[in-house]
Structures are given as C-alpha cells and as structure tokens.
Design a protein around this motif. Structure first.
Motif, PDB file in Angstrom:
ATOM      1  N   LEU A 160       0.826  -1.202   0.000  1.00  0.00           N
ATOM      2  CA  LEU A 160       0.000   0.000   0.000  1.00  0.00           C
ATOM      3  C   LEU A 160       0.866   1.260   0.000  1.00  0.00           C
ATOM      4  CD1 LEU A 160      -2.889  -0.844   2.507  1.00  0.00           C
ATOM      5  CD2 LEU A 160      -3.064  -0.573   0.023  1.00  0.00           C
ATOM      6  N   GLU A 161       1.934   1.227   0.768  1.00  0.00           N
ATOM      7  CA  GLU A 161       2.823   2.390   0.826  1.00  0.00           C
ATOM      8  C   GLU A 161       3.434   2.673  -0.539  1.00  0.00           C
ATOM      9  OE1 GLU A 161       6.993   3.715   3.030  1.00  0.00           O
ATOM     10  OE2 GLU A 161       5.761   2.146   3.929  1.00  0.00           O
ATOM     11  N   ARG A 162       3.822   1.620  -1.253  1.00  0.00           N
ATOM     12  CA  ARG A 162       4.379   1.824  -2.598  1.00  0.00           C
ATOM     13  C   ARG A 162       3.321   2.388  -3.543  1.00  0.00           C
ATOM     14  NH1 ARG A 162       6.896  -3.170  -1.369  1.00  0.00           N
ATOM     15  NH2 ARG A 162       5.348  -4.326  -2.603  1.00  0.00           N
ATOM     16  N   TRP A 163       2.098   1.909  -3.419  1.00  0.00           N
ATOM     17  CA  TRP A 163       1.020   2.452  -4.255  1.00  0.00           C
ATOM     18  C   TRP A 163       0.802   3.938  -3.970  1.00  0.00           C
ATOM     19  CZ3 TRP A 163      -3.032  -2.045  -3.466  1.00  0.00           C
ATOM     20  CH2 TRP A 163      -2.667  -3.118  -4.287  1.00  0.00           C
ATOM     21  N   TYR A 164       0.742   4.269  -2.667  1.00  0.00           N
ATOM     22  CA  TYR A 164       0.522   5.664  -2.297  1.00  0.00           C
ATOM     23  C   TYR A 164       1.624   6.571  -2.832  1.00  0.00           C
ATOM     24  CZ  TYR A 164      -3.057   4.145   1.067  1.00  0.00           C
ATOM     25  OH  TYR A 164      -4.176   3.611   1.656  1.00  0.00           O
ATOM     26  N   ALA A 165       2.861   6.041  -2.887  1.00  0.00           N
ATOM     27  CA  ALA A 165       4.010   6.853  -3.292  1.00  0.00           C
ATOM     28  C   ALA A 165       4.179   6.930  -4.807  1.00  0.00           C
ATOM     29  CB  ALA A 165       5.299   6.284  -2.670  1.00  0.00           C
ATOM     30  N   HIS A 166       3.399   6.173  -5.565  1.00  0.00           N
ATOM     31  CA  HIS A 166       3.553   6.178  -7.026  1.00  0.00           C
ATOM     32  C   HIS A 166       3.188   7.556  -7.576  1.00  0.00           C
ATOM     33  CE1 HIS A 166       2.917   5.222 -11.267  1.00  0.00           C
ATOM     34  NE2 HIS A 166       3.636   4.133 -11.053  1.00  0.00           N
ATOM     35  N   PRO A 167       4.031   8.130  -8.427  1.00  0.00           N
ATOM     36  CA  PRO A 167       3.791   9.506  -8.900  1.00  0.00           C
ATOM     37  C   PRO A 167       2.450   9.686  -9.601  1.00  0.00           C
ATOM     38  CG  PRO A 167       6.008   8.772  -9.456  1.00  0.00           C
ATOM     39  CD  PRO A 167       5.284   7.570  -8.930  1.00  0.00           C
ATOM     40  N   GLY A 168       1.972   8.655 -10.284  1.00  0.00           N
ATOM     41  CA  GLY A 168       0.740   8.826 -11.036  1.00  0.00           C
ATOM     42  C   GLY A 168      -0.528   8.566 -10.247  1.00  0.00           C
ATOM     43  N   LEU A 169      -0.398   8.018  -9.037  1.00  0.00           N
ATOM     44  CA  LEU A 169      -1.590   7.648  -8.279  1.00  0.00           C
ATOM     45  C   LEU A 169      -2.418   8.861  -7.895  1.00  0.00           C
ATOM     46  CD1 LEU A 169      -3.280   5.476  -6.866  1.00  0.00           C
ATOM     47  CD2 LEU A 169      -1.878   5.831  -4.822  1.00  0.00           C
ATOM     48  N   TYR A 170      -1.757   9.938  -7.484  1.00  0.00           N
ATOM     49  CA  TYR A 170      -2.483  11.129  -7.046  1.00  0.00           C
ATOM     50  C   TYR A 170      -3.349  11.668  -8.180  1.00  0.00           C
ATOM     51  CZ  TYR A 170      -3.282  15.862  -5.296  1.00  0.00           C
ATOM     52  OH  TYR A 170      -3.857  17.038  -4.893  1.00  0.00           O
ATOM     53  N   ARG A 171      -2.742  11.802  -9.378  1.00  0.00           N
ATOM     54  CA  ARG A 171      -3.496  12.327 -10.519  1.00  0.00           C
ATOM     55  C   ARG A 171      -4.632  11.376 -10.892  1.00  0.00           C
ATOM     56  NH1 ARG A 171       1.816  13.111 -12.080  1.00  0.00           N
ATOM     57  NH2 ARG A 171       1.694  11.321 -13.512  1.00  0.00           N
ATOM     58  N   TRP A 172      -4.358  10.077 -10.880  1.00  0.00           N
ATOM     59  CA  TRP A 172      -5.390   9.103 -11.253  1.00  0.00           C
ATOM     60  C   TRP A 172      -6.549   9.118 -10.262  1.00  0.00           C
ATOM     61  CZ3 TRP A 172      -7.223   4.871  -8.557  1.00  0.00           C
ATOM     62  CH2 TRP A 172      -8.077   4.021  -9.267  1.00  0.00           C
ATOM     63  N   SER A 173      -6.208   9.178  -8.957  1.00  0.00           N
ATOM     64  CA  SER A 173      -7.262   9.110  -7.944  1.00  0.00           C
ATOM     65  C   SER A 173      -8.166  10.344  -7.987  1.00  0.00           C
ATOM     66  CB  SER A 173      -6.645   8.955  -6.551  1.00  0.00           C
ATOM     67  OG  SER A 173      -5.849  10.079  -6.221  1.00  0.00           O
ATOM     68  N   LEU A 174      -7.603  11.517  -8.323  1.00  0.00           N
ATOM     69  CA  LEU A 174      -8.425  12.710  -8.439  1.00  0.00           C
ATOM     70  C   LEU A 174      -9.331  12.659  -9.666  1.00  0.00           C
ATOM     71  CD1 LEU A 174      -6.087  15.674  -7.416  1.00  0.00           C
ATOM     72  CD2 LEU A 174      -7.974  14.691  -6.127  1.00  0.00           C
TER      73      LEU A 174
END
Length: 402
Positions: free
Chosen positions: A27-41
């Motif tokens: 989960l920590e690696r997922w949270y830290a992925h650069p594209g996750l923030y943009r995708w989740s928004l």
C-alpha cells in the motif's frame, strides 16, 4: 543534538515480515507512485478518499494555528461574551481594543473551525464547538494551561532530549520529583490543585454515570486534591462516608471548601504521601482518579499495592483516567487524543499513557482479581477499571479486558 535517522542502517537490519506487513508495504508503494495522485483525483470512486487524506494532512500541518486561534478566543473571553449576546465586528473590536482588520482574521478563523458562526445583521455568535467553552470554565483553563506545553514543544527534538526541564515540569513538581511542602512552594500546590479541580468535571461525570455506589459505605480517594470528586460523589450518594488522602498542603486547601459544602462530618482528611506512607484503612472502595498516569510504573505498582493492603477482603479499587487506544484504533478521533496525552505526560514528568490492558496487568500484580472495564459514554475523558481484593489467588487472564 539529535540527528536524522540513518535510513541505510535501518534497511540493513531487515526483520521477517508478516502478511500484514507485506500488505502495508505494498500500500505504501502504491501511495508513493507519482501517477496515483493524478489518477485518484480523476476517478470519481477514489476522489473522495484522496481529498479526505489531503485534508487530514493539511489539518495536521495547520494544527498549531488552530490551537492559537482557540487560545486567542479564550484570552479575549469571546465565548462567554457572545453567549450572552451576539455582536458585530466593530462592537467586538471596541471591547477588545484590537484593530477591526486584525480582529476580523481571528473571528473568521474561529468561524472556519466551528467555534463561532455568522448571525444576522453582520453579527458573530457561538458555533457548535464554542458553546461548551462558554458553559464549562475548566475547558478554558486547560486551553490557557496548554500554552505551557506549546512553549515547551516549539523545538520538538530539543524537547525530547530534555523533556523535564520546561514550563510544564515546573508546573507539576510532584510528577517528577519528591515534593517538599515548604512554605515557598504553597503557591505551586494551590495553582495545580485549582486546575485539577476545575478540569476534572467531565471525568467525574463519567464515573458517576457509569458506576453504582450502592454496595459501598466508605470511599477513600487517593490523590484527592481539593475534593472536587468527593464533593460531587457526596451529593450523588448521600449514604457514603469519605476519606481523602493527599499531600498536607493540598488537604489544607481542601478543608475550607469541604466545610463550605457542609461535608466536614462526612469527610476525614489523611495527609501523607503515597511514596512514603501507608494508605489509611477503613474504606471498602478506594478511588484513583487521574493519578496513575502521572507516575512511572514503579510508583504505580507501589500505589496499587498500598491500595490492596488498605482494603478489606471484598473491597474494590476504582481507577479512572485517560487510557491509550489499542493499536488497531489508530487514526480514529479517540485515538488521535493519544498524541496529546503522550506529550503532555512526558512534559509533565515521569508518567505515561497506558492501555487498559497495561493497567489491568499492574492491578493484577498488586493482587486484585476480577479486574474489569466499566463501559462509559465518553472514553476520551476517561476509562474506568475495577478490581476486587479477594482471598483467592488471581484467576483472570491478563487479556480478559473486554
């Protein structure tokens, strides 16, 4: 001077991981992925979660401002003033002596925090969180008192290196050194005894609304202070007699208050120190209200053992104080309070916040049996444990707290 953690050294000391550890690492690696923030928004199903996490992180970062807004409102006595009558910005500026443009920042910040709210005709009134502050004087006194902790923690690493040398430790001398009731120290005893009495109301109500005292005839309150708990319990349970045990200067302060309440015939005072003196016998219920968390384990063991010795067979110990949440409760509002108590007690002296299980184990070590938790409505104020003195050896498991 504290140094940053050596991350490379930590990484070389890897330990075997459980399935839960592996899942949390993923989960920590997922949270830290650069594209996750943009995708989740961009995803309507995950946008709320990202917004919530960002909001919580911002609240942590800005928390020091929130606490100072609260302190500013208390020092201006805004809550009591607006409880009597809502007022406009110019009216409040005249009363406070602050420039309207400056005071407006405080008022609007208080509105944003739910302390105040907008009313008709440009007036400000109490918000949902401001009402308790207008009604309960002890909350405001604790907010003012917390400024000492705020000062001590301005440099958190320096504080951790030398926690017992700040303003809080000076305020609570009994919590980190053996108190000496010399005449020059009487002001200190009076100061902290008054704060304890003023801030104890919510804890007292949790006890009175959660435990029935019908089976008891005499209560010994250890660390009784000026008698706030004894006074309210005396009104709640008119059949009870009381003994109060505390340091001599503290009980000197309590004597007049008990007399004014007409309790002199029902209460006997027993001056002493639980570090040096035995507890008086004759009570079938001993209460420890916000006492154990002020002291290290060795002192708590000593207090509990003396309480066990002073009770008759079948007598009961009632322990009430804030307690730490289980690990799985992290992130919940009640668990968030743990961070406050951990640092408050560190700044105060040698005490610490304990879990109910830790306190149960300490009670069982002292010989108490049938240790149980009394359910109560507002655990953030206090949790309640009961233990009974029995002729039998303890039979309960250390993990039997519900």
């Amino acid at each position: 001077m504290s140094q940053p953690l050596d991350l490379a050294a930590i990484a070389t000391h890897a330990v075997p991981t459980t399935f839960k550890d592996a899942w949390q690492a993923r989960l920590e690696r997922w949270y830290a992925h650069p594209g996750l923030y943009r995708w989740s928004l961009g995803n309507p199903l995950t946008r709320w979660l990202t917004r919530r996490r960002t909001r919580k992180l911002f609240d942590l970062m800005a928390g020091f401002v929130h606490s100072q807004v609260l302190l500013g409102c208390v020092r201006l006595d805004l809550f009591r003033a607006l409880h009597q009558s809502p007022a406009t910005l110019p009216e409040l500026a005249r009363r406070s002596g602050l420039a309207p443009a400056v005071l407006q920042r405080l008022l609007l910040s208080a509105v944003a925090l739910g302390l105040l709210e907008h009313r008709s005709q440009g007036r400000f009134g109490l918000g949902p969180l401001g009402v308790p502050l207008a009604q309960h004087e002890g909350i405001g006194q604790m907010i003012e008192h917390n400024h000492l902790l705020y000062q001590d923690m301005q440099d958190p690493l320096q504080f951790l290196n030398n926690a017992w040398s700040g303003s809080m430790a000076e305020y609570w001398p009994y919590a980190h050194e053996k108190p000496t009731p010399a005449a020059p120290e009487l002001d200190k005893f009076s100061r902290y005894s008054q704060l304890m009495a003023a801030s104890q109301g919510f804890v007292v109500q949790e006890i009175l609304s959660s435990y029935f005292f019908d089976e008891h005839r005499c209560v010994l309150d250890v660390g009784a202070g000026q008698g706030r708990f004894v006074g309210e319990l005396a009104a709640h349970a008119p059949h009870l007699k009381f003994k109060m045990f505390d340091l001599p200067p503290v009980l000197d302060l309590a004597r007049e208050g008990l007399k004014a309440k007409g309790l002199s015939e029902r209460v006997t005072l027993h001056p002493g120190s639980f570090l040096d003196d035995p507890l008086p016998e004759g009570a079938d219920l001993i209460t420890l209200v916000r006492v154990a968390h002020d002291h290290p384990d060795a002192v708590v063991r000593q207090i509990l053992q003396k309480a066990h010795d002073a009770l008759p067979v079948g007598g009961v110990l009632l322990l009430a104080e804030p307690m730490a949440q289980p690990k799985e409760g992290a992130g919940q509002p009640s668990a968030m309070a743990d961070a406050y108590f951990h640092f408050y007690l560190l700044a105060m002296g040698a005490g610490r916040l304990r879990t109910p299980q830790e306190l149960q184990s300490l009670m069982e070590e002292a010989g108490f049996t049938h240790v149980e938790r009394v359910p109560n409505a507002m655990p953030i104020h206090a949790r309640i444990l009961l233990g009974r003195k029995s002729q039998c050896l303890p039979l309960v498991s250390p993990n039997s707290v519900n």
